[in-house]
Design an enzyme around this catalytic site. Structure first.
Site, PDB file in Angstrom:
ATOM      1  N   ASP A  13     134.787 -14.420  31.126  1.00  0.00           N
ATOM      2  CA  ASP A  13     135.268 -14.291  32.499  1.00  0.00           C
ATOM      3  C   ASP A  13     134.984 -15.520  33.363  1.00  0.00           C
ATOM      4  O   ASP A  13     134.781 -15.414  34.576  1.00  0.00           O
ATOM      5  CB  ASP A  13     134.681 -13.022  33.160  1.00  0.00           C
ATOM      6  N   LYS A  16     139.096 -18.614  32.304  1.00  0.00           N
ATOM      7  CA  LYS A  16     139.853 -19.323  31.253  1.00  0.00           C
ATOM      8  C   LYS A  16     141.362 -19.199  31.460  1.00  0.00           C
ATOM      9  O   LYS A  16     142.091 -20.172  31.338  1.00  0.00           O
ATOM     10  CB  LYS A  16     139.482 -18.760  29.860  1.00  0.00           C
ATOM     11  N   GLY A  40     140.284 -10.190  29.034  1.00  0.00           N
ATOM     12  CA  GLY A  40     141.117  -9.928  30.208  1.00  0.00           C
ATOM     13  C   GLY A  40     141.226 -11.237  30.963  1.00  0.00           C
ATOM     14  O   GLY A  40     140.242 -11.699  31.527  1.00  0.00           O
ATOM     15  N   HIS A  41     142.385 -11.864  30.904  1.00  0.00           N
ATOM     16  CA  HIS A  41     142.573 -13.172  31.528  1.00  0.00           C
ATOM     17  C   HIS A  41     143.547 -13.011  32.693  1.00  0.00           C
ATOM     18  O   HIS A  41     144.710 -12.650  32.493  1.00  0.00           O
ATOM     19  CB  HIS A  41     143.112 -14.176  30.491  1.00  0.00           C
ATOM     20  N   GLN A 225     136.566 -14.617  25.489  1.00  0.00           N
ATOM     21  CA  GLN A 225     135.116 -14.438  25.634  1.00  0.00           C
ATOM     22  C   GLN A 225     134.449 -15.793  25.910  1.00  0.00           C
ATOM     23  O   GLN A 225     135.077 -16.640  26.508  1.00  0.00           O
ATOM     24  CB  GLN A 225     134.506 -13.742  24.410  1.00  0.00           C
TER      25      GLN A 225
HETATM   26  P1  GDP Z   1     138.754 -15.181  32.015  1.00  0.00           P
HETATM   27  O1  GDP Z   1     138.484 -13.948  31.213  1.00  0.00           O
HETATM   28  O2  GDP Z   1     137.833 -16.300  31.660  1.00  0.00           O
HETATM   29  O3  GDP Z   1     140.192 -15.612  31.976  1.00  0.00           O
HETATM   30  O4  GDP Z   1     138.421 -14.808  33.522  1.00  0.00           O
HETATM   31  P2  GDP Z   1     138.894 -13.461  34.298  1.00  0.00           P
HETATM   32  O5  GDP Z   1     140.341 -13.564  34.565  1.00  0.00           O
HETATM   33  O6  GDP Z   1     138.397 -12.258  33.578  1.00  0.00           O
HETATM   34  O7  GDP Z   1     138.012 -13.559  35.610  1.00  0.00           O
HETATM   35  C1  GDP Z   1     138.130 -14.628  36.480  1.00  0.00           C
HETATM   36  C2  GDP Z   1     138.594 -14.100  37.848  1.00  0.00           C
HETATM   37  O8  GDP Z   1     138.343 -15.089  38.819  1.00  0.00           O
HETATM   38  C3  GDP Z   1     140.088 -13.847  37.913  1.00  0.00           C
HETATM   39  O9  GDP Z   1     140.314 -12.806  38.828  1.00  0.00           O
HETATM   40  C4  GDP Z   1     140.638 -15.161  38.462  1.00  0.00           C
HETATM   41  O10 GDP Z   1     141.855 -15.022  39.164  1.00  0.00           O
HETATM   42  C5  GDP Z   1     139.548 -15.541  39.413  1.00  0.00           C
HETATM   43  N1  GDP Z   1     139.345 -16.972  39.612  1.00  0.00           N
HETATM   44  C6  GDP Z   1     139.458 -17.987  38.723  1.00  0.00           C
HETATM   45  N2  GDP Z   1     139.092 -19.155  39.287  1.00  0.00           N
HETATM   46  C7  GDP Z   1     138.744 -18.864  40.564  1.00  0.00           C
HETATM   47  C8  GDP Z   1     138.224 -19.627  41.636  1.00  0.00           C
HETATM   48  O11 GDP Z   1     138.020 -20.836  41.554  1.00  0.00           O
HETATM   49  N3  GDP Z   1     137.937 -18.953  42.795  1.00  0.00           N
HETATM   50  C9  GDP Z   1     138.129 -17.616  42.943  1.00  0.00           C
HETATM   51  N4  GDP Z   1     137.818 -17.037  44.103  1.00  0.00           N
HETATM   52  N5  GDP Z   1     138.609 -16.859  41.937  1.00  0.00           N
HETATM   53  C10 GDP Z   1     138.895 -17.475  40.769  1.00  0.00           C
HETATM   54  P1  IMO Z   2     137.243 -12.587  28.381  1.00  0.00           P
HETATM   55  O1  IMO Z   2     138.152 -13.252  27.377  1.00  0.00           O
HETATM   56  C1  IMO Z   2     133.454 -10.613  29.203  1.00  0.00           C
HETATM   57  C2  IMO Z   2     131.722  -8.238  25.972  1.00  0.00           C
HETATM   58  C3  IMO Z   2     131.633  -6.745  26.202  1.00  0.00           C
HETATM   59  C4  IMO Z   2     130.370  -6.443  25.407  1.00  0.00           C
HETATM   60  C5  IMO Z   2     130.492  -7.361  24.212  1.00  0.00           C
HETATM   61  C6  IMO Z   2     131.057  -6.705  22.961  1.00  0.00           C
HETATM   62  O2  IMO Z   2     137.966 -11.864  29.453  1.00  0.00           O
HETATM   63  O3  IMO Z   2     136.228 -13.554  28.868  1.00  0.00           O
HETATM   64  P2  IMO Z   2     133.531  -5.967  22.304  1.00  0.00           P
HETATM   65  O4  IMO Z   2     134.461  -4.999  22.953  1.00  0.00           O
HETATM   66  O5  IMO Z   2     134.071  -7.360  22.208  1.00  0.00           O
HETATM   67  O6  IMO Z   2     132.998  -5.467  20.994  1.00  0.00           O
HETATM   68  O7  IMO Z   2     132.244  -6.004  23.293  1.00  0.00           O
HETATM   69  O8  IMO Z   2     131.342  -8.432  24.604  1.00  0.00           O
HETATM   70  N1  IMO Z   2     133.076  -8.816  26.139  1.00  0.00           N
HETATM   71  C7  IMO Z   2     133.452  -9.535  27.201  1.00  0.00           C
HETATM   72  N2  IMO Z   2     132.792  -9.839  28.335  1.00  0.00           N
HETATM   73  N3  IMO Z   2     134.689 -11.103  28.998  1.00  0.00           N
HETATM   74  C8  IMO Z   2     135.354 -10.834  27.858  1.00  0.00           C
HETATM   75  O9  IMO Z   2     136.527 -11.421  27.540  1.00  0.00           O
HETATM   76  C9  IMO Z   2     134.747  -9.985  26.904  1.00  0.00           C
HETATM   77  N4  IMO Z   2     135.125  -9.486  25.705  1.00  0.00           N
HETATM   78  C10 IMO Z   2     134.087  -8.786  25.240  1.00  0.00           C
HETATM   79  O10 IMO Z   2     131.493  -6.448  27.563  1.00  0.00           O
HETATM   80  O11 IMO Z   2     129.232  -6.824  26.141  1.00  0.00           O
HETATM   81 MG    MG Z   3     138.073 -11.939  31.497  1.00  0.00          MG
END
Ligand code: GDP
Ligand code: IMO
Ligand code: MG
Length: 430
Positions: A13, A16, A40-41, A225
């Site tokens: 999170d 990415k 979840g991206h 991840q």
């Molecule tokens: P990922 O799993 O690495 O793709 O990250 P996620 O999408 O799960 O979580 C990142 C969250 O932060 C998302 O809601 C993005 O839209 C948001 N985000 C990314 N970069 C920024 C930033 O620079 N500032 C803010 N406020 N939100 C951001």
């Molecule tokens: P993105 O790509 C954050 C965590 C779960 C748990 C552990 C194992 O959005 O960064 P799993 O279901 O993979 O067997 O769970 O890994 N986990 C993540 N945490 N971002 C993710 O993906 C994750 N994918 C798995 O919360 O701790």
């Molecule tokens: Mg994510």
């Protein structure tokens, strides 16, 4: 510039998806190489926030081909649902643009049911998985008993194989876990239909990658991840079940290391973790709550896949150095700098104390990591909003100091700074 790898350097999170969306402007192919719909991206385009779990984050550019590589585990039902969501948001999701590796493994209802049953059985020792069947699907891959995307090509045979798998799993669910059984006939009919619908997407994606490399195309390999959740490098057993870092790209796309010319790490300006496991810089106070947010903003720290509140804490340079070293990361993207605005002081963890000794190496043993005390350097915070900065020189001095400090400590350049979720809210090299 053949393959640019983009990996998370923390516990996932990091943003990415948001950064891939930037890199994809100049890419021909965006390819996911690991994980499944545990990821979840989120990508923000104007007023829309789209959460992708399986489809690569390059999908929003018409010139980009998206690959789901051999290192992934793919839930057919959820892939079809996601294709429909993205299609109804107005984007082309035809097989001309999306290719699913024939070697990718499938996540089936058996895996999802066992993931839930196993987590329940772990009770207080639960890993906090996303309940998407990921670990069970990878285990079945390693046991050489699983079904792969190539099996979807013959829907009749696939339904028969699935039937057998469900019968076996039902015995395990009943005998070992006293859990509810799966309805084999109903599921096989449902999955027979999914096989027919997904068959046109299934190809040898390694060949697509090789052909693209031969013509000098630019491929972005999108990690899911983060390094600290890697099966080998992460905080085992509180990890996911795939190779999340640069090593995952090789088997996950079917390429050699010389094809990789750039390794970019994404780091959030603070730390978060969702699920169980050690987290040395975790905050349990009002600053932690402030970093998490209330859920009112789409970027607040609640899991994109599960909605669970994420644990929050200070930036951990010990962990980041480890992620950089173990993956040959040559540059970093820092995200969410805007979220730190308004704090009086910012702590940055520069070492740990373990049994009275100062430690600067990241202990990968979960028990040791649980026992460390972070050693902080405190920097002054800044009050101004940074979300409109488009050049480093637009940042207030104290935000500049924070970024410079991280860059100096880590010894790699920070080539992009994200100051908001929207496409234009990014500072590229001045
Ligand atoms: P990922 O799993 O690495 O793709 O990250 P996620 O999408 O799960 O979580 C990142 C969250 O932060 C998302 O809601 C993005 O839209 C948001 N985000 C990314 N970069 C920024 C930033 O620079 N500032 C803010 N406020 N939100 C951001
Ligand atoms: P993105 O790509 C954050 C965590 C779960 C748990 C552990 C194992 O959005 O960064 P799993 O279901 O993979 O067997 O769970 O890994 N986990 C993540 N945490 N971002 C993710 O993906 C994750 N994918 C798995 O919360 O701790
Ligand atoms: Mg994510």
């Amino acid at each position: 510039m053949p393959i640019t790898v983009l990996i998370g350097t923390q516990w996932g999170d990091e943003g990415k998806g948001r950064v891939v969306d930037v890199l994809a402007r100049e890419a021909d192919i965006v390819a996911r190489y690991n994980g499944g719909d545990n990821a979840g991206h989120s990508i923000t385009i104007g007023d829309n926030v789209i959460r992708l779990h399986l489809i690569p984050s390059g999908i929003f550019y018409a010139h980009v081909t998206c690959l789901l590589g051999s290192g992934m585990v793919v839930n057919p039902k959820n892939l079809l649902r996601e294709l429909e969501e993205v299609r109804s948001a107005g984007y082309d999701v035809s097989p001309e643009r999306i290719q699913l590796s024939e070697s990718a493994h499938l996540v089936l209802p058996t895996h999802v049911a066992l993931d839930a049953a196993m987590e329940r059985a772990r009770a207080d020792g639960a890993l906090g998985t996303t309940m998407r069947g990921i670990g069970v699907a990878y285990a079945s891959k390693m046991q050489r008993t699983n079904l792969r995307a190539s099996d979807l090509r013959d829907a009749e045979r696939f339904a028969d194989l699935l039937h057998k798998q469900i019968e076996q799993t039902n015995q395990q669910l009943a005998n070992e876990y006293h859990a509810a059984l799966l309805d084999a006939d109903a599921l096989c009919a449902e999955y027979h239909d999914y096989a027919l619908r997904l068959a046109p997407y299934i190809v040898n994606t390694a060949r697509t990658v090789h052909d693209a490399l031969a013509r000098g195309a630019h491929i972005v390999a999108e990690g899911a991840q983060g390094v600290l959740l890697d099966i080998d490098l992460g905080t085992y057993p509180f990890v996911t079940s795939s190779s999340t870092g640069v090593a995952g790209v090789l088997n996950g796309l079917g390429v050699g290391p010389q094809a990789i010319t750039r390794v970019v790490g994404v780091a959030k300006a603070f730390s978060t973790r969702v699920g169980s496991g050690p987290f040395p810089t975790e905050l349990h106070d009002e600053i932690g709550a402030r970093l998490r947010g209330t859920g009112a903003n789409p970027w607040d720290e609640f899991g994109s896949t599960t909605g669970r509140p994420r644990r929050t804490g200070w930036l951990d340079l010990v962990a980041l150095k480890y992620a950089i070293r173990t993956n040959g990361i040559g540059e970093l993207v820092l995200t969410k700098l805007d979220v730190l605005s308004g704090l009086d002081e910012l702590n940055v963890c520069v070492a740990y104390e373990l049994s009275g000794a100062r430690v600067s190496d990241f202990p990968t043993d979960a028990a040791a990591l649980n026992a460390v005390t972070p050693q902080y350097v405190t920097l002054d915070g800044w009050q101004d909003d940074v979300s409109r900065a488009r050049k480093r020189s637009d940042l207030p001095n104290l935000a500049h100091t924070y970024v410079d400090y991280i860059e100096t400590q880590l010894g790699v350049p920070i080539t992009m700074i994200s100051v908001g979720p929207e496409r234009e809210q990014i500072i590229c090299a001045d």
